[in-house]
Design a protein around this motif. Sequence first.
Motif, PDB file in Angstrom:
ATOM      1  N   UNK A   1      24.941 -17.279 -36.304  1.00  0.00           N
ATOM      2  CA  UNK A   1      25.905 -18.381 -36.422  1.00  0.00           C
ATOM      3  C   UNK A   1      26.636 -18.335 -37.754  1.00  0.00           C
ATOM      4  N   UNK A   2      25.900 -18.048 -38.836  1.00  0.00           N
ATOM      5  CA  UNK A   2      26.507 -18.040 -40.162  1.00  0.00           C
ATOM      6  C   UNK A   2      27.543 -16.936 -40.320  1.00  0.00           C
ATOM      7  N   UNK A   3      27.487 -15.929 -39.453  1.00  0.00           N
ATOM      8  CA  UNK A   3      28.411 -14.794 -39.532  1.00  0.00           C
ATOM      9  C   UNK A   3      29.451 -14.806 -38.415  1.00  0.00           C
ATOM     10  N   UNK A   4      29.515 -15.881 -37.664  1.00  0.00           N
ATOM     11  CA  UNK A   4      30.314 -15.887 -36.441  1.00  0.00           C
ATOM     12  C   UNK A   4      31.795 -16.170 -36.666  1.00  0.00           C
ATOM     13  N   UNK A   5      32.213 -16.365 -37.924  1.00  0.00           N
ATOM     14  CA  UNK A   5      33.617 -16.656 -38.171  1.00  0.00           C
ATOM     15  C   UNK A   5      33.963 -18.058 -37.721  1.00  0.00           C
ATOM     16  N   UNK A   6      35.201 -18.260 -37.234  1.00  0.00           N
ATOM     17  CA  UNK A   6      35.585 -19.603 -36.785  1.00  0.00           C
ATOM     18  C   UNK A   6      34.612 -20.122 -35.725  1.00  0.00           C
TER      19      UNK A   6
ATOM     20  N   UNK B   1      15.853 -41.316 -29.148  1.00  0.00           N
ATOM     21  CA  UNK B   1      16.799 -40.214 -28.971  1.00  0.00           C
ATOM     22  C   UNK B   1      18.160 -40.782 -28.583  1.00  0.00           C
ATOM     23  N   UNK B   2      19.206 -40.493 -29.346  1.00  0.00           N
ATOM     24  CA  UNK B   2      20.534 -40.994 -28.987  1.00  0.00           C
ATOM     25  C   UNK B   2      21.148 -40.191 -27.848  1.00  0.00           C
ATOM     26  N   UNK B   3      22.164 -40.751 -27.234  1.00  0.00           N
ATOM     27  CA  UNK B   3      22.957 -39.983 -26.263  1.00  0.00           C
ATOM     28  C   UNK B   3      23.519 -38.748 -26.966  1.00  0.00           C
ATOM     29  N   UNK B   4      23.539 -37.634 -26.254  1.00  0.00           N
ATOM     30  CA  UNK B   4      24.061 -36.377 -26.821  1.00  0.00           C
ATOM     31  C   UNK B   4      23.378 -36.059 -28.147  1.00  0.00           C
ATOM     32  N   UNK B   5      22.042 -36.131 -28.158  1.00  0.00           N
ATOM     33  CA  UNK B   5      21.283 -35.976 -29.393  1.00  0.00           C
ATOM     34  C   UNK B   5      20.986 -34.549 -29.804  1.00  0.00           C
ATOM     35  N   UNK B   6      21.661 -33.595 -29.210  1.00  0.00           N
ATOM     36  CA  UNK B   6      21.445 -32.197 -29.579  1.00  0.00           C
ATOM     37  C   UNK B   6      22.757 -31.458 -29.758  1.00  0.00           C
ATOM     38  N   UNK B   7      22.769 -30.501 -30.673  1.00  0.00           N
ATOM     39  CA  UNK B   7      23.910 -29.599 -30.832  1.00  0.00           C
ATOM     40  C   UNK B   7      23.363 -28.190 -30.943  1.00  0.00           C
ATOM     41  N   UNK B   8      24.139 -27.205 -30.492  1.00  0.00           N
ATOM     42  CA  UNK B   8      23.619 -25.838 -30.542  1.00  0.00           C
ATOM     43  C   UNK B   8      24.740 -24.818 -30.520  1.00  0.00           C
ATOM     44  N   UNK B   9      24.378 -23.607 -30.926  1.00  0.00           N
ATOM     45  CA  UNK B   9      25.234 -22.439 -30.796  1.00  0.00           C
ATOM     46  C   UNK B   9      24.353 -21.273 -30.405  1.00  0.00           C
TER      47      UNK B   9
ATOM     48  N   UNK C   1      19.856 -16.636 -46.493  1.00  0.00           N
ATOM     49  CA  UNK C   1      20.718 -17.481 -45.658  1.00  0.00           C
ATOM     50  C   UNK C   1      20.047 -17.812 -44.334  1.00  0.00           C
ATOM     51  N   UNK C   2      20.345 -19.000 -43.823  1.00  0.00           N
ATOM     52  CA  UNK C   2      19.732 -19.475 -42.585  1.00  0.00           C
ATOM     53  C   UNK C   2      20.798 -20.130 -41.716  1.00  0.00           C
ATOM     54  N   UNK C   3      20.991 -19.604 -40.516  1.00  0.00           N
ATOM     55  CA  UNK C   3      21.957 -20.201 -39.591  1.00  0.00           C
ATOM     56  C   UNK C   3      21.503 -21.577 -39.129  1.00  0.00           C
ATOM     57  N   UNK C   4      20.188 -21.744 -38.941  1.00  0.00           N
ATOM     58  CA  UNK C   4      19.675 -23.048 -38.535  1.00  0.00           C
ATOM     59  C   UNK C   4      19.970 -24.087 -39.616  1.00  0.00           C
ATOM     60  N   UNK C   5      19.734 -23.705 -40.865  1.00  0.00           N
ATOM     61  CA  UNK C   5      20.013 -24.640 -41.952  1.00  0.00           C
ATOM     62  C   UNK C   5      21.508 -24.934 -42.046  1.00  0.00           C
ATOM     63  N   UNK C   6      22.339 -23.928 -41.825  1.00  0.00           N
ATOM     64  CA  UNK C   6      23.789 -24.133 -41.856  1.00  0.00           C
ATOM     65  C   UNK C   6      24.207 -25.180 -40.830  1.00  0.00           C
TER      66      UNK C   6
ATOM     67  N   UNK D   1      15.832 -39.430 -33.771  1.00  0.00           N
ATOM     68  CA  UNK D   1      15.633 -37.982 -33.902  1.00  0.00           C
ATOM     69  C   UNK D   1      16.707 -37.215 -33.145  1.00  0.00           C
ATOM     70  N   UNK D   2      17.150 -36.122 -33.754  1.00  0.00           N
ATOM     71  CA  UNK D   2      18.119 -35.232 -33.132  1.00  0.00           C
ATOM     72  C   UNK D   2      17.684 -33.790 -33.392  1.00  0.00           C
ATOM     73  N   UNK D   3      18.367 -32.845 -32.749  1.00  0.00           N
ATOM     74  CA  UNK D   3      17.990 -31.450 -32.912  1.00  0.00           C
ATOM     75  C   UNK D   3      19.228 -30.568 -32.956  1.00  0.00           C
ATOM     76  N   UNK D   4      19.176 -29.535 -33.809  1.00  0.00           N
ATOM     77  CA  UNK D   4      20.244 -28.539 -33.919  1.00  0.00           C
ATOM     78  C   UNK D   4      19.613 -27.169 -33.711  1.00  0.00           C
ATOM     79  N   UNK D   5      20.167 -26.382 -32.807  1.00  0.00           N
ATOM     80  CA  UNK D   5      19.543 -25.125 -32.386  1.00  0.00           C
ATOM     81  C   UNK D   5      20.543 -23.977 -32.502  1.00  0.00           C
ATOM     82  N   UNK D   6      20.085 -22.844 -33.031  1.00  0.00           N
ATOM     83  CA  UNK D   6      20.923 -21.652 -33.083  1.00  0.00           C
ATOM     84  C   UNK D   6      20.133 -20.441 -32.608  1.00  0.00           C
ATOM     85  N   UNK D   7      20.855 -19.450 -32.090  1.00  0.00           N
ATOM     86  CA  UNK D   7      20.185 -18.226 -31.664  1.00  0.00           C
ATOM     87  C   UNK D   7      21.161 -17.260 -31.041  1.00  0.00           C
ATOM     88  N   UNK D   8      20.701 -16.048 -30.801  1.00  0.00           N
ATOM     89  CA  UNK D   8      21.529 -15.074 -30.093  1.00  0.00           C
ATOM     90  C   UNK D   8      20.827 -14.645 -28.814  1.00  0.00           C
ATOM     91  N   UNK D   9      20.195 -15.633 -28.197  1.00  0.00           N
ATOM     92  CA  UNK D   9      19.543 -15.422 -26.912  1.00  0.00           C
ATOM     93  C   UNK D   9      19.551 -16.740 -26.153  1.00  0.00           C
TER      94      UNK D   9
END
Length: 202
Positions: free
Chosen positions: A166-171, A148-156, A19-24, A119-127
């Motif tokens: 991220x994959x285990x974070x529940x809601x 690059x679009x406006x607000x072209x990134x999402x992260x947790x 499992x991969x949180x980034x892929x999720x 191009x956009x980017x999605x980032x996950x981590x616990x740091x």
Amino acid sequence: MTTLKALVLGCSLKKSPAPSSAELLGREVLAALADHDVDGEVVRVVDHDVRFGVSTDEGDGDAWPRIREKVLAAQILVIATPIWMGQPSSVCKLVLERLDAELSETDDQGRPSMYGKVATVAVVGNEDGAHHVTAEVLQALNDVGFSIPAAGGTYWVGEAMGSLDYQDAGPKPDTTGKATTALAANAAHLARLLAENPYSGG
């Protein structure tokens, strides 16, 4: 409405089927893009024998040319990466190095090969590091011709120095969901505009 194509390059260090949180999060971006008539797929880069280098084909069984074909066929690229030591993953950096070759490539009208693509980017981590990683990746992609679009990134990001993925974070938090929704809407909008009104040259 014209259906666009998106490609998510998952830059996890783990091969499938781990499992991969980034892929999720990348898949969640694809789901949001589907609401805007965008079809897509996910490629987990470490599942393929992508060689180090800065050319379009490093030879000797290099898998990058096949992935590059998918990049060329898509109007939207999503880089989904974990944070490691405050940085994009080494796999993400490998992808950026391979995309550096596009500085020397042109389309059939003489424009840089990545002009007209979003191009956009999605980032996950616990740091800490989501903003830094987003900035570093988007700047590199813009350098090689992506828009690059406006607000072209999402992260947790989880608790600092924590171990929750991220994959285990529940809601999931509304903040990440809203960022993903905005990313998808703006990326699809910009990609459609560029498809109808392409850049004239380099």
